[in-house]
Each structure stands twice: as C-alpha cells, then as structure tokens.
Design a protein around this motif. Structure first.
Motif, PDB file in Angstrom:
ATOM      1  N   GLN A   1       0.852  -1.146  -0.154  1.00 28.61           N
ATOM      2  CA  GLN A   1      -0.018   0.013   0.286  1.00 28.61           C
ATOM      3  C   GLN A   1       0.897   1.108   0.100  1.00 28.61           C
ATOM      4  N   VAL A   2       0.495   2.307  -0.671  1.00 26.79           N
ATOM      5  CA  VAL A   2       1.016   3.602  -0.467  1.00 26.79           C
ATOM      6  C   VAL A   2       0.287   4.344   0.483  1.00 26.79           C
ATOM      7  N   VAL A   3       0.975   5.113   1.506  1.00 26.36           N
ATOM      8  CA  VAL A   3       0.271   5.766   2.666  1.00 26.36           C
ATOM      9  C   VAL A   3       0.411   7.056   2.427  1.00 26.36           C
ATOM     10  N   LEU A   4      -0.312   7.836   2.342  1.00 25.53           N
ATOM     11  CA  LEU A   4      -0.338   9.339   2.010  1.00 25.53           C
ATOM     12  C   LEU A   4      -0.529  10.040   3.540  1.00 25.53           C
ATOM     13  N   PRO A   5       0.091  11.527   3.486  1.00 24.36           N
ATOM     14  CA  PRO A   5      -0.254  12.096   4.924  1.00 24.36           C
ATOM     15  C   PRO A   5      -1.728  12.603   4.904  1.00 24.36           C
ATOM     16  N   GLU A   6      -2.170  12.884   6.113  1.00 24.77           N
ATOM     17  CA  GLU A   6      -3.302  13.552   6.178  1.00 24.77           C
ATOM     18  C   GLU A   6      -3.073  15.090   6.457  1.00 24.77           C
ATOM     19  N   ASP A   7      -4.051  15.858   5.924  1.00 17.03           N
ATOM     20  CA  ASP A   7      -4.068  17.325   6.344  1.00 17.03           C
ATOM     21  C   ASP A   7      -2.925  17.999   5.712  1.00 17.03           C
TER      22      ASP A   7
ATOM     23  N   PRO B   1       0.924   7.111 -11.280  1.00 18.54           N
ATOM     24  CA  PRO B   1      -0.306   7.393 -10.544  1.00 18.54           C
ATOM     25  C   PRO B   1      -0.439   7.348  -9.086  1.00 18.54           C
ATOM     26  N   PHE B   2       0.518   6.351  -8.515  1.00 16.71           N
ATOM     27  CA  PHE B   2       0.284   5.916  -7.115  1.00 16.71           C
ATOM     28  C   PHE B   2       1.228   6.801  -6.214  1.00 16.71           C
ATOM     29  N   VAL B   3       2.541   6.825  -6.864  1.00 18.74           N
ATOM     30  CA  VAL B   3       3.390   7.722  -5.950  1.00 18.74           C
ATOM     31  C   VAL B   3       3.930   9.005  -6.380  1.00 18.74           C
ATOM     32  N   SER B   4       3.159   9.560  -7.788  1.00 20.19           N
ATOM     33  CA  SER B   4       3.451  10.879  -7.989  1.00 20.19           C
ATOM     34  C   SER B   4       2.312  11.678  -8.308  1.00 20.19           C
ATOM     35  N   VAL B   5       1.318  11.048  -8.971  1.00 18.51           N
ATOM     36  CA  VAL B   5      -0.211  11.666  -8.932  1.00 18.51           C
ATOM     37  C   VAL B   5      -0.895  11.818  -7.784  1.00 18.51           C
ATOM     38  N   ALA B   6      -1.018  10.622  -7.313  1.00 15.28           N
ATOM     39  CA  ALA B   6      -2.167  10.505  -5.993  1.00 15.28           C
ATOM     40  C   ALA B   6      -1.408  11.433  -4.808  1.00 15.28           C
ATOM     41  N   PRO B   7      -0.230  11.609  -4.622  1.00 15.15           N
ATOM     42  CA  PRO B   7       0.172  12.553  -3.705  1.00 15.15           C
ATOM     43  C   PRO B   7      -0.182  13.957  -3.813  1.00 15.15           C
ATOM     44  N   ILE B   8      -0.060  14.425  -5.148  1.00 14.21           N
ATOM     45  CA  ILE B   8      -0.644  15.787  -5.648  1.00 14.21           C
ATOM     46  C   ILE B   8      -2.286  15.832  -5.159  1.00 14.21           C
ATOM     47  N   LEU B   9      -2.935  14.812  -5.714  1.00 10.62           N
ATOM     48  CA  LEU B   9      -4.390  14.731  -5.331  1.00 10.62           C
ATOM     49  C   LEU B   9      -4.897  14.719  -4.286  1.00 10.62           C
ATOM     50  N   ASN B  10      -3.825  14.107  -3.279  1.00 12.63           N
ATOM     51  CA  ASN B  10      -4.277  13.986  -1.804  1.00 12.63           C
ATOM     52  C   ASN B  10      -3.958  15.428  -1.197  1.00 12.63           C
ATOM     53  N   VAL B  11      -3.422  16.356  -1.667  1.00  9.73           N
ATOM     54  CA  VAL B  11      -3.386  17.402  -1.025  1.00  9.73           C
ATOM     55  C   VAL B  11      -4.597  18.285  -0.916  1.00  9.73           C
TER      56      VAL B  11
ATOM     57  N   ALA C   1      -6.308   0.316 -16.723  1.00  8.02           N
ATOM     58  CA  ALA C   1      -6.243   0.194 -15.224  1.00  8.02           C
ATOM     59  C   ALA C   1      -6.047   1.516 -14.789  1.00  8.02           C
ATOM     60  N   VAL C   2      -5.094   2.077 -15.286  1.00 11.03           N
ATOM     61  CA  VAL C   2      -4.569   3.553 -15.078  1.00 11.03           C
ATOM     62  C   VAL C   2      -5.966   4.595 -15.230  1.00 11.03           C
ATOM     63  N   ALA C   3      -6.794   4.491 -16.365  1.00 10.57           N
ATOM     64  CA  ALA C   3      -7.858   5.161 -16.538  1.00 10.57           C
ATOM     65  C   ALA C   3      -9.092   5.074 -15.531  1.00 10.57           C
ATOM     66  N   GLN C   4      -8.975   3.694 -15.456  1.00 13.04           N
ATOM     67  CA  GLN C   4     -10.121   3.347 -14.111  1.00 13.04           C
ATOM     68  C   GLN C   4      -9.715   4.005 -12.624  1.00 13.04           C
ATOM     69  N   TYR C   5      -8.213   3.866 -12.594  1.00 13.58           N
ATOM     70  CA  TYR C   5      -8.010   4.291 -11.277  1.00 13.58           C
ATOM     71  C   TYR C   5      -8.086   6.103 -10.960  1.00 13.58           C
ATOM     72  N   TYR C   6      -8.267   6.667 -12.206  1.00 14.52           N
ATOM     73  CA  TYR C   6      -8.613   8.192 -12.118  1.00 14.52           C
ATOM     74  C   TYR C   6     -10.017   8.306 -12.070  1.00 14.52           C
ATOM     75  N   GLY C   7     -10.651   7.345 -12.696  1.00 14.98           N
ATOM     76  CA  GLY C   7     -12.162   7.343 -12.443  1.00 14.98           C
ATOM     77  C   GLY C   7     -13.007   8.574 -13.151  1.00 14.98           C
ATOM     78  N   ASP C   8     -13.790   9.013 -12.282  1.00 18.21           N
ATOM     79  CA  ASP C   8     -14.523  10.268 -12.669  1.00 18.21           C
ATOM     80  C   ASP C   8     -13.813  11.637 -12.561  1.00 18.21           C
ATOM     81  N   LEU C   9     -12.715  11.357 -12.253  1.00 19.99           N
ATOM     82  CA  LEU C   9     -12.020  12.670 -11.873  1.00 19.99           C
ATOM     83  C   LEU C   9     -11.765  13.065 -13.257  1.00 19.99           C
ATOM     84  N   ILE C  10     -11.240  12.346 -14.520  1.00 18.61           N
ATOM     85  CA  ILE C  10     -10.989  12.699 -15.649  1.00 18.61           C
ATOM     86  C   ILE C  10     -11.825  12.866 -16.550  1.00 18.61           C
ATOM     87  N   ASP C  11     -11.858  13.624 -17.617  1.00 18.24           N
ATOM     88  CA  ASP C  11     -12.956  13.865 -18.466  1.00 18.24           C
ATOM     89  C   ASP C  11     -12.271  13.112 -19.957  1.00 18.24           C
TER      90      ASP C  11
END
Ligand code: GDP
Length: 317
Positions: free
Chosen positions: A172-178, A202-212, A257-267
């Motif tokens: 698992q990739v664990v991202l910080p809260e707050d 997507p998991f260790v470069s993009v997800a940390p940005i989206l997590n902010v 699977a990458v597209a599905q990971y981004y889901g509704d976030l992407i147009d």
C-alpha cells in the motif's frame, strides 16, 4: 514549432519527475509561458546529509532549464561525483547520489528555507536562475512524505525507491493527512481552463498531489476539463516501478486500469497506439496516439495532441 494560440487558455499540468518533466517540456515548447503552470509532486522530498532534496521538482526544473541528464532521468548533465566519493570515503551515507553541481541546488534551497522562505518562493527563485518562464510550483509548502508499506514494514519513499531499488513488494502507498495546497496552487487551479495529468506514476507521483487538500475536490467540482496521459504502454512502464506496483497491488497492468484508477476525476484519457482497442467502454473520452516521448520533438508533438484533444473536449462540454 509554432506556438499554438493558447492566449485565452490557462493550462495546469500535474507532474512527477521523469514522465512529468517530459510532458512539461513538451507543453513549454508550445504554450505561452504565462499560460502554463506545472504543479509538482513533493511527496518524494526528504532530508539527506542535512539538505532538503526535492527530486521531482529538480527533474522538472533541470529538464525545463535544459540541463538535465537525459540518460538517468534525474540529476544534471555533465556531472562529476567527487563529493560523493569523499562521503563514501568518510563512511557517510552514499546510497543517494548527489552530483557536485546538483549539490549547489540543494545547498541554496536548504539555506533559503532556513532563512524562512517558502518552498514555492525557493522554487520560483531557482527556476528564474535557469530562465524557466512557466510557473513551476511545489504541490505544497509543507512536508507531505509518501510512505511505502511493504511486507517488511513501512519505509520512507526514498528508502524504498533508491536504497532498496524499489524491490520490496508494495502492499500500500500511505499518504499523509492534512496537507494543504499553497495559495499559488489554488490560484492556478481556480484560473485553469485545462488540467493535464502527466504520464507520471499514478500512485506515488499523481496521488500525492491529488491528496493535497483541496486539489482533488477542486478537480471534481470545478468545470475545467481534466485529461490524463497513460504512463503504461503495452503493459509496461517506460521507466520505474509503476507496472511492478500495479501487479503487487492486484491491479491489471494496463492503460485501462490507469484510466479506471483516475475514474470520474478525468474527462479524457490519452493512451498509446500499442494499446489500441483495449479501452472500449470507458466513460472518459479517449485519444489513442503515440505517447512514447523519445525526444524533445516527441514531447512537443504529444503535448500538442493532448492539448488539441483537451480543447475539443472543453468545447463540447
Ligand atoms: P518519477 O517521480 O521520477 O518516478 O517520475 P514520474 O512519476 O513523473 O514518471 C514515471 C512514469 O513516467 C513511469 O511510470 C513511466 O512509465 C512514465 N513515462 C516515462 N517516460 C514516458 C514516456 O515517454 N511516455 C509515457 N507515456 N510515459 C512515460
């Protein structure tokens, strides 16, 4: 290449290091600089030998500044390694390579941060010295370390990525809260017409940005068009651990699977010709093109394809 007429379009690109820097460079070749902002992952940042190291910011900066080492995907071209050799001789921590010239970036950054400057201000200062005109922004001014949970425990990102050469399987990739976005990031996203997600991990470069906070919510709620580019081509990552991580996290190693990971976030989703036919039935609009950026010309061509697609989507929404 001629600059496209983006005078009325503000473009934001979310980027990690290698794939992010390449698309950022393509965009910088064709978009007027005042219309381009690159928001960069800082989840990989850490302190080493007393210095603040920001690997993705530096890869983007060195690439846009034309001084990157094209062979490694990190560091500067024409480096020498005398300091690291000396560190090794002193039995210091030599698992993370810092070139002699690269060290100057970390020294200046660390001093400016110590003097009370924000990471945003430091990044803008450094980019000015490389004559970089687009706005390059850290995703946050506050530490936001990404952790990697493995069978053998949880590791700080660079311990897993560099020291362990990304071999321990990822649970698992664990991202910080707050973690909060900066005023500069908020303003760029508020003003954006198009948001591009680079072909970064997507998991260790993009997800940390989206997590902010509140970047993900902003992308979900505001009307801009969001388009992602696949980092997976023909079931493999071009570089780095993305494909291995997907397999370890029980995801199919596919662009789909990458597209599905981004889901509704992407147009819209941009994927490679090698994967033609494999993304049918997805709700996001799709563009199939050559996404492998072997050269600066490839970068500009992909940037142009992605922007043209995103502008068409924006016009049809
Ligand atoms: P990191 O933070 O240095 O790992 O860099 P990124 O996350 O930005 O980039 C790593 C990802 O970029 C990997 O998953 C690669 O597959 C992807 N990548 C690198 N070069 C290319 C390319 O030319 N085309 C595409 N589509 N993906 C690429």
């Amino acid at each position: 290449m001629n600059k496209l007429d983006f005078s009325s379009h503000k473009i934001v690109c979310l980027a990690g290091g290698v794939g992010g820097a390449k698309l950022a460079d393509g965009l910088a070749q064709i978009v007027p600089p005042q219309n381009l902002t690159i928001i960069v992952n800082t989840g990989d940042d850490f302190e080493h030998l007393g210095l603040t190291i920001c690997p993705d910011l530096d890869t983007v900066m060195y690439t846009l500044g034309g001084v990157a080492n094209p062979g490694t995907g990190w560091g500067r071209a024409g480096e020498s390694w005398r300091t690291m050799e000396a560190v090794k001789q002193l039995a210091g921590p030599d698992w993370f390579s810092l070139g002699d010239v690269d060290l100057a970036t970390h020294l200046v950054r660390t001093q400016m941060l110590k003097d009370g400057e924000t990471l945003t201000a430091v990044t803008r200062h450094l980019c000015r010295q490389f004559n970089i005109q687009p706005d390059v922004l850290p995703m946050s001014d506050w530490p936001a370390p990404t952790l990697i949970e493995t069978d053998d425990g949880t590791l700080p990102f660079q311990a897993w990525f560099v020291k362990e050469r990304w071999q321990p399987p990822v649970k698992q990739v664990v991202l910080p809260e707050d973690v909060r976005a900066t005023p500069a990031v908020l303003k760029a996203l508020e003003n954006a017409d198009l948001v591009l997600i680079a072909p970064s991990n997507p998991f260790v470069s993009v997800a940390p940005i989206l997590n902010v906070y509140p970047i993900r919510a902003m992308l979900e709620d505001i009307p801009q068009t969001v388009v992602a580019v696949t980092p997976i081509i023909g079931g493999q990552a071009v570089k780095g651990p993305a494909a291995k991580m997907m397999a370890e996290m029980d995801l199919p190693v596919t662009a789909r699977a990458v597209a599905q990971y981004y889901g509704d976030l992407i147009d819209g989703f941009v994927f490679d010709g090698q994967d033609a036919g494999s993304l049918e039935g997805l709700s996001a609009a799709q563009l199939c093109t050559d996404t492998w950026m072997h050269s600066p010309v490839d970068r500009a061509r992909l940037a142009q394809d992605v922007l043209t697609f995103a502008m068409q989507l924006a016009g049809s929404e």
